[in-house]
Design an enzyme around this catalytic site. Structure first.
Site: not given
Length: 815
Positions: A210, A337, A576-577, A580, A713
């Protein structure tokens, strides 16, 4: 002179509800204790196991599994003595008996070694079991628990659980001197035992999906539960859109709406019910129906409503998912639903954050135990952003319970104040991004801006969520959001158009870059870029990207002296992955990328372990920054990590081969573990992934084999993680507020002074536990421009943690 006190004996238990990440915490406590020279124990079935104790001898030393190749020369014989005690398989598989006759029957306090907890961090739930013990709540039960600990010689306890479990731990510690005195008076323990065990050291780790504990940003299990909820909502989106349906989802959260709120922000939900902020209207049905009618009125084909299980109206009357469904069906005529996620929220593999944070918290818990004195309070190990913190356990529990009390007293405003600031910001972000613009919230015409949004560099998870939030904030206040496609090249080619509220509706969950991105800098034609600023009458520019965006911002700021068109707020939101960008601890996309790495390595490690003696050299992206490799290595339990910051040398490789040989030589024969080696793509131009793979193949001999895997990638793509989505919304809205503020400040300056107003060209950064704005020219001082990364980084020390958790220094003396 009296004999010195024996080494600390540390036990760890999990109590209350289970949550992903608990195993990572237990593993870290066990390994951290062994590294500190302590003996380590686990308590099965929580406090109930502590009360039951061992009806049979718990001394497994006589049946300890001796390491193979005992003649192998190793650095630390004490470590080898704690390598394994043989019950790891039983604990992991949840079985009481094993084919060799070993059994857990009648044993609830079990000594464990290093290898007994191998691989636990990737498992959901808690492998040592948990239970809610009514017996421990009695004085008699706690007396039994104290006797069982003293009988095994244990004098330190780590408890992982919720506020009730941690309160029990603090009560146990407070009563400890009395319990010891009682046991001594009854003759159940000796005078020497009473002397040695006069002080019980206790530390708490918060395990709760939680995220309801105060004084910490995140509890163990909450990030994974959020992942499970968002995965469910992401799957429902397509069905809801196809049939133009409404879905009502009930999620956990009795007194805390964190899961419901963050799921709403991350998934682009339309309405949320949380305990801290009930609907403002009585009856609440009117407020919900009005909001959803407005959304449907602009053409929205689906509706997602999230209900926390503890939701209620202003009068504390419960709001149930079934009733919400009936209202949507009967009053709005929507085909609706209900989905109750239930305990699926607790299950599954832990996400990356629920491996990293519990590991670091578990290690700090051991340090806190070693430093504890009778005068120090019992600590809870928490986290603020990415910093591990210690706070007095009962202060955190008291504040947590005060929130629930305030809610019961209908003091919702005060309850919100006691939640962390990010919670309040997330609520504001949800309101901005979910509500259709209304005339009464639009700013006066003279304050409305034309704000351009551009993606730069490589795609990263969260870019689209940030753009969606920025666009909707603009429309909410009457600004004009302009999308620039394909970076500065697109700007020069007039690839620019207005963004609409409905047009960005589904962007929150999309990976990649909907605007398109490239690495072109504005200096390809600064004059042309300035001309386009003037042509489209841009009042501000938001660039979402990595080091390229930072570099572009620097160029635009420096060009202000020549081009008045750039005398507008210029903002960079790091995405950015590689993570940096200088001075910020997190960039959008980095969490998504680490999770992609974890998923890939979990699958690879399955193959490696099935082959028993196989090493996989896994290549990651990251450019000249080793963030993904280092943090990923810690999250997957890698044995070795190579990064550009430290490079690769021949001496290092010799040492690595030696380490692997020693480690495989100590494995149980026929049951060797598959191991992972993480290599950043630019760790070395000479020692490539293929070279390393061939070297390990050659040197492994009969001990281990080697294979290579380049993830490429795949680390950029996929659905953004909920953390990246929520962070994107939070930071993007701060960027919009900054733009409004700086635009007003610029307009108040004489025209000649606007070009040197450096504060208006800035990067939004996360530093420690706060968000800070840094002018781009100040950022340059902290940037390694040649290697496209910051000069310092908070995560650099994690490489040593990776090696410590592999016991590299203990095995080969490689400090």
């Amino acid at each position: 002179m009296s004999d010195p006190k024996p080494k600390l004996k540390v036990a760890v238990l999990t109590s209350g509800g289970d949550s992903a990440g608990m195993n990572a915490a237990v593993r870290a406590v066990v390994k951290g204790s062994i590294l500190q020279g302590c003996e380590t124990w686990i308590v099965r079935e929580g406090y109930e196991g502590l009360v039951r104790g061992n009806t049979e001898s718990a001394d497994t030393a006589a049946s300890r599994e001796a390491p193979q190749n005992a003649n192998l020369k190793v650095y630390d014989s004490d470590f080898i003595a704690n390598l394994r005690f043989g019950d790891g398989t039983l604990l992991r598989d949840g079985t009481a008996d094993f084919s060799d006759g070993r059994s857990l029957h009648g044993r609830y306090i079990v000594r464990v070694g290093w290898d007994d907890v191998r691989g636990w961090f990737s498992e959901g739930g808690t492998l040592i079991g948990t239970a809610r013990s009514t017996t421990f709540r009695t004085n008699e039960g706690r007396l039994k628990a104290a006797y069982n600990l003293i009988k095994e010689g244990i004098d330190a306890l780590v408890v992982c659980g919720g506020d009730g479990s941690l309160t029990g731990a603090d009560v146990f510690r407070a009563e400890w001197p009395t319990l010891v005195a009682t046991l001594r008076s009854e003759g159940r323990i000796s005078e020497e035992q009473a002397k040695y065990h006069g002080h019980l050291r206790i530390v708490g780790l918060v395990g709760s999906i939680d995220n309801d504990m105060s004084m910490t940003d995140m509890t163990i299990g909450a990030p994974t539960a959020l992942h499970r909820i968002c995965e469910a909502i992401d799957s429902i989106h397509s069905t809801a859109l196809s049939h133009s349906r409404a879905f009502v989802l009930e999620v956990m959260g009795r007194h805390c709406g964190w899961l419901a709120l963050l799921a709403g922000v991350s998934s682009g939900a339309d309405f949320v019910f949380i305990p801290e902020r009930p609907p403002q209207c009585i009856p609440w049905e009117d407020e919900m129906c009005e909001a959803i009618q407005r959304q449907r009125g602009v053409g929205k084909r689906k509706t997602i409503v999230i209900v926390a299980e503890g939701a209620h109206d202003k009068e504390l009357n419960p709001i149930r998912a079934d009733h919400v469904k009936d209202v949507l069906s009967e009053r709005l005529g929507l085909d609706t639903r209900v989905t109750t996620l239930g305990h699926t929220q607790r299950g599954g593999r832990p996400c990356a954050m629920d491996r990293l944070l519990p590991t670091l918290q578990g290690l700090d818990a051991v340090d806190a135990l070693l430093e504890a004195t009778p005068e120090t309070p019992s600590y809870m190990i928490g986290v603020r952003e990415n910093k591990i913190t210690r706070v007095p356990l009962m202060e955190a529990v008291a504040m947590t319970r005060s929130v629930a009390q305030l809610i019961s007293e209908k003091n919702f405003e005060k309850a919100m104040e006691l939640r962390d600031p990010e919670f309040k910001e997330s609520l504001q972000g949800f309101l901005y991004t979910a509500n259709v613009p209304r005339p009464d919230f639009v700013l006066p015409k003279e304050k409305r801006l034309r704000i351009a949004i551009m993606h730069m560099g490589a795609p990263a998870g969260g870019m689209n969520a940030a753009t969606r939030a920025a666009a909707r904030y603009c429309l909410y206040h009457g600004h004009t959001p302009l999308a620039i496609h394909n970076g500065f090249k697109g700007l020069l080619n007039d690839h620019i158009h207005d963004l609409s509220w409905l047009g960005v509706d589904n962007w929150a969950v999309r990976g990649g870059s909907e605007l398109g991105t490239n690495r072109a800098m504005p200096d390809i034609d600064l004059g042309g870029v300035a001309s386009q600023f003037q042509k489209y009458q841009l009042d501000a520019l938001l660039m979402i990207g990595g080091f390229e965006a930072f570099t572009a911002l620097k160029m635009l700021d420096e060009a202000r002296k020549h081009y008045p068109s750039f005398h507008v707020p210029l903002v960079h939101l790091p995405a950015t992955i590689s993570n940096n960008v200088p001075m910020t601890e997190f960039s959008l996309g980095s969490d998504t990328s680490v999770n992609a790495l974890v998923d890939a390595c979990d699958a690879i490690k399955q193959s490696a372990s099935a082959s028993r003696n196989r090493v996989f050299v896994v290549e990651t992206q990251g450019g000249k920054c080793g963030y993904i490799a280092t943090v990923g290595a810690l999250a997957v339990g890698a044995s070795i990590v190579y990064t550009p910051e430290t490079g690769i040398t021949l001496d290092k490789l010799r040492s690595d081969v030696k380490f692997l040989k020693v480690r495989y030589g100590l494995d149980v024969k026929g049951k060797a573990e598959g191991r992972i080696i993480i290599r950043n793509e630019q760790a070395s131009s000479v020692y490539t992934t293929e070279v390393l793979n061939k070297m390990f193949q050659e040197e492994g001999g009969s001990l281990f084999d080697s294979r290579a895997a380049a993830l490429g990638h795949t680390l950029q793509g996929g659905v953004p993680s909920p953390i990246d989505r929520a962070r994107a919304v939070r930071l993007s809205l701060k960027c919009m507020a900054f733009i409004e503020h700086e635009h007003a400040a610029l307009q108040a300056l004489p025209r000649a002074a606007r070009g040197v107003h450096r504060q208006s060209a800035a990067v939004i950064t996360i530093q420690g536990s706060s968000v800070q704005w840094v002018p781009v020219q100040e950022m340059v001082e902290h940037a390694d421009m040649a290697n496209r990364r910051g000069k310092t980084a908070w995560w650099l020390g994690l490489k040593a943690v990776v090696e410590a958790l592999c016991a590299r220094p203990q095995l080969i003396g490689d400090k």
